[in-house]
Design a protein around this motif. Structure first.
Motif, short mmCIF file in Angstrom:
data_model
loop_
_atom_site.label_atom_id
_atom_site.label_comp_id
_atom_site.label_asym_id
_atom_site.label_seq_id
_atom_site.Cartn_x
_atom_site.Cartn_y
_atom_site.Cartn_z
N ALA A 1 0.82 -1.20 0.00
CA ALA A 1 0.00 0.00 0.00
C ALA A 1 0.86 1.26 0.00
N ASP A 2 0.68 2.07 -1.02
CA ASP A 2 1.34 3.37 -1.11
C ASP A 2 0.75 4.31 -0.06
N VAL A 3 1.59 4.80 0.85
CA VAL A 3 1.14 5.77 1.85
C VAL A 3 1.98 7.04 1.74
N MET B 1 -1.12 10.52 -1.20
CA MET B 1 -2.30 9.71 -0.86
C MET B 1 -3.18 10.41 0.18
N SER B 2 -2.69 11.49 0.76
CA SER B 2 -3.46 12.18 1.80
C SER B 2 -4.50 13.13 1.22
N ILE C 1 -6.47 8.18 1.10
CA ILE C 1 -6.03 7.32 2.20
C ILE C 1 -7.22 6.88 3.04
N ASN D 1 -8.29 2.99 3.68
CA ASN D 1 -8.56 2.43 5.00
C ASN D 1 -9.92 1.77 5.07
N THR E 1 3.38 -1.19 3.96
CA THR E 1 3.19 0.17 3.50
C THR E 1 4.52 0.73 3.00
N GLY F 1 6.18 4.57 2.12
CA GLY F 1 6.05 6.03 2.16
C GLY F 1 7.05 6.54 3.17
N HIS G 1 3.19 -3.02 8.25
CA HIS G 1 2.09 -2.46 9.03
C HIS G 1 1.28 -3.55 9.72
N LEU H 1 -4.01 3.43 8.19
CA LEU H 1 -2.81 3.87 7.49
C LEU H 1 -2.77 5.39 7.49
N ALA I 1 -0.59 8.81 5.73
CA ALA I 1 0.16 9.13 4.52
C ALA I 1 1.16 10.25 4.75
#
Length: 222
Positions: A21-23, A27-28, A33, A37, A62, A64, A71, A85, A87
């Motif tokens: 998972a790209d965090v 992604m925010s 994000i 979740n 994760t 990032g 995680h 998660l 970001a």
């Protein structure tokens, strides 16, 4: 848990599902994000309720910030306590490939009796670390090479070329999510594919199962 479910869980062979998972910080924005979740919570709940031939085990890696992070260690879905998660930072995808390979090839984590694993990659950007070598190692590792793979690019900046190389299948499809709802649609499709395998008479046969379920409302990245 009923006594029958306890018995089934104790004898069922694990079917490992590893989510990359790209965090990264991007992604925010736009609810990405939060949608991821929500999608993961739904996936855990669905997999936890399965009573198939295989017991679904989930892990989340994760990537990032400064690198990759485990995680969620590989855990039976029925025992997962999921924390959200968060970001930030860049997109160290190569580090995630390294961690996924180490996890899948570790027989103390994924026993020899386990079914063929599944690997799910979700990213909204381009790797900012060295990723070709780690991806090549993942795709050539004895057990990871056989894994069923799913890929989702989130937003317009997702690197479709990298995601296609991850699939390593000329007939494989990289799907695209442009909004939060499509992220959840993708994970519902992955969940349907994995749970179908868990109920199948041949859970190691991964390729044909996902074809039976097409994700709704998603575009294919070109």
């Amino acid at each position: 848990m009923t006594s029958m479910k306890s018995f089934t869980s104790s004898v069922a062979r694990p079917l490992p599902v590893v989510i990359l998972a790209d965090v990264s910080g991007s992604m925010s924005v736009d609810g990405k994000i939060a949608a991821l979740n929500t999608a993961l919570r739904e996936m855990v709940a669905s997999c936890a309720n399965e009573d198939g031939r295989a017991e679904i085990h989930l892990a989340i890696v994760t990537f990032g910030g400064a690198g990759a992070h485990l995680h969620l260690p590989l855990t039976p879905a029925s025992a997962v306590a999921l924390s959200p998660l968060l970001a930030s930072g860049g997109t160290p995808m190569g580090a995630a490939f390294d961690m996924a390979q180490a996890l899948i090839e570790d027989r103390a984590v994924v026993p020899s009796r386990a079914y063929t694993p599944a690997i799910v990659l979700v990213s909204d950007g381009q790797p900012n670390d060295e990723w070709q070598g780690p991806l090549g190692a993942l795709l050539s590792a004895p057990r990871a090479a056989k894994a069923q793979r799913f890929a989702l690019g989130v937003g317009e900046d997702a690197d479709a070329g990298v995601l296609r190389q991850f699939l390593n299948d000329p007939e494989g499809r990289v799907y695209s999510a442009q909004d939060a709802g499509q992220i959840q649609s993708f994970f519902r499709w992955v969940t349907m594919s994995v749970t179908a395998r868990s109920r199948s008479a041949t859970p190691n046969v991964a390729a044909s199962v996902a074809i039976e379920f097409e994700p709704m409302g998603l575009d294919v990245l070109v």
